[in-house]
Design a protein around this motif. Structure first.
Motif, PDB file in Angstrom:
ATOM      1  N   ALA A   1       1.769   6.858  -6.929  1.00 17.97           N
ATOM      2  CA  ALA A   1       0.119   7.461  -7.162  1.00 17.97           C
ATOM      3  C   ALA A   1       0.475   9.260  -7.163  1.00 17.97           C
ATOM      4  O   ALA A   1       0.118   9.808  -8.233  1.00 17.97           O
ATOM      5  N   GLU A   2       0.777   9.318  -5.971  1.00 15.59           N
ATOM      6  CA  GLU A   2       1.560  10.461  -5.625  1.00 15.59           C
ATOM      7  C   GLU A   2       2.137  11.469  -6.888  1.00 15.59           C
ATOM      8  O   GLU A   2       2.280  12.550  -7.450  1.00 15.59           O
TER       9      GLU A   2
ATOM     10  N   ALA B   1       0.945   4.086  -2.909  1.00 15.74           N
ATOM     11  CA  ALA B   1       0.832   5.116  -2.647  1.00 15.74           C
ATOM     12  C   ALA B   1       1.300   5.989  -2.924  1.00 15.74           C
ATOM     13  O   ALA B   1       1.221   7.500  -3.788  1.00 15.74           O
ATOM     14  N   THR B   2       2.910   5.837  -3.103  1.00 15.68           N
ATOM     15  CA  THR B   2       3.885   6.807  -3.118  1.00 15.68           C
ATOM     16  C   THR B   2       3.898   7.177  -4.484  1.00 15.68           C
ATOM     17  O   THR B   2       4.041   8.266  -5.050  1.00 15.68           O
TER      18      THR B   2
ATOM     19  N   ALA C   1       0.597  -1.230  -0.183  1.00 19.26           N
ATOM     20  CA  ALA C   1      -0.225  -0.044  -0.030  1.00 19.26           C
ATOM     21  C   ALA C   1       0.930   1.821  -0.238  1.00 19.26           C
ATOM     22  O   ALA C   1       0.322   2.489  -1.188  1.00 19.26           O
ATOM     23  N   PHE C   2       1.897   1.668   0.821  1.00 19.47           N
ATOM     24  CA  PHE C   2       3.238   2.003   0.697  1.00 19.47           C
ATOM     25  C   PHE C   2       3.649   2.615  -0.496  1.00 19.47           C
ATOM     26  O   PHE C   2       3.776   3.583  -0.871  1.00 19.47           O
TER      27      PHE C   2
END
Length: 281
Positions: A19-20, A16-17, A12-13
């Motif tokens: 995607a940012e 999310a990273t 998940a990290f």
């Protein structure tokens, strides 16, 4: 290699990273400039002498974008390495490697910076018998990773959050009326570990009598710490805290305290200078 930390979702990290960084348009530069079938080799190296932390997390970014990437770890987390040391070798799809580069480097630079500063503090108190503790002064969302990095640097983790021990501070005491009453309330609530912050020696006996299991001696000078340690007499672990620096930590540790806690190792650690050099295959 499988990497896991309790309370941390690596997948998940990474998602999310990335995607940012990618947003809705993706890596437009690599897509425009790099042929789809191009392949790169890369070497991650350090331009500083560091204590390493976060290599497997960094590698996860490359694996997420190129499941077939070849990753060779050249050192392990926790290793103290000299300037110029190669840390990791990679071979895989060029676009994926370039897209993952910044997320991977940001992570390993930040965590290695924390581990390196932690190692410096731990080294200053070697031989004193005191143990270095970290604190909750971490970047929101990164606590598990940052506390992992402090372990790689030689510290012991203090509380992970508000849930794993009571920490009675001056504001709690102000509402409860006095130290003893605050401790009694925590004990009555069934809390097993009750840490009490004291800033004067006259709070020590009431805290202990009420059931404190750990005393945090806040912003005390070395002479005050020695007196407090003598008074406590080993009945509970003692922790020195507040404004500790590399210049002051050894004198503090030599007072006989069990622990010295330092917020700076997570709050003020500079990023390590780590880079990634690419070559076309």
């Amino acid at each position: 290699m499988s990497f896991s930390l309790p309370g941390f979702d690596l997948d998940a990290f990474v998602v999310a990273t990335l995607a940012e960084d990618l947003g809705e348009g993706g890596d437009v530069t690599s897509a425009a400039v790099i042929p789809e079938d191009a392949r790169f080799t890369a070497v991650m190296d350090t331009r500083d002498a560091i204590t390493v932390a976060g290599l497997e997390i960094a590698a996860a970014f490359f694996r997420a974008l190129d499941p077939d990437v070849r990753v060779e770890m050249l050192v392990e987390d926790g290793a103290q390495v000299a300037k110029g040391t190669d840390l990791m070798r990679l071979e895989g799809r060029a676009r994926a490697m370039l897209t993952a580069e910044r997320s991977a480097l940001n992570t390993v630079q930040h965590l290695s910076g924390i581990a390196t500063l932690t190692r410096a503090y731990a080294g200053r108190i070697a031989g004193t018998g005191a143990t270095l503790l970290d604190t909750r002064k971490t970047i929101p969302g990164l606590r598990v990773l940052e506390k992992y990095a402090t372990r790689m640097g030689g510290a012991k983790n203090h509380r992970m959050g508000l849930w794993d021990a009571a920490m009675i501070k001056d504001n709690h005491v102000a509402v409860a009326g006095n130290v003893g009453e605050a401790v009694r309330r925590a004990k009555a609530a069934g809390i097993a570990e009750i840490i009490v912050e004291v800033d004067s020696v006259d709070q020590i006996e009431p805290a202990l009598a009420a059931g404190a299991t750990h005393l945090l001696l806040d912003n005390m000078t070395p002479p005050m710490l020695r007196g407090a340690v003598t008074l406590i007499g080993g009945r509970v672990p003692t922790e020195a805290s507040g404004g500790v620096t590399l210049e002051t930590i050894r004198a503090i540790a030599e007072t006989g305290v069990t622990y010295v806690s330092v917020g700076r190792i997570t709050q003020s650690a500079p990023a390590a200078d780590i880079g990634l050099d690419f070559s076309p295959v």
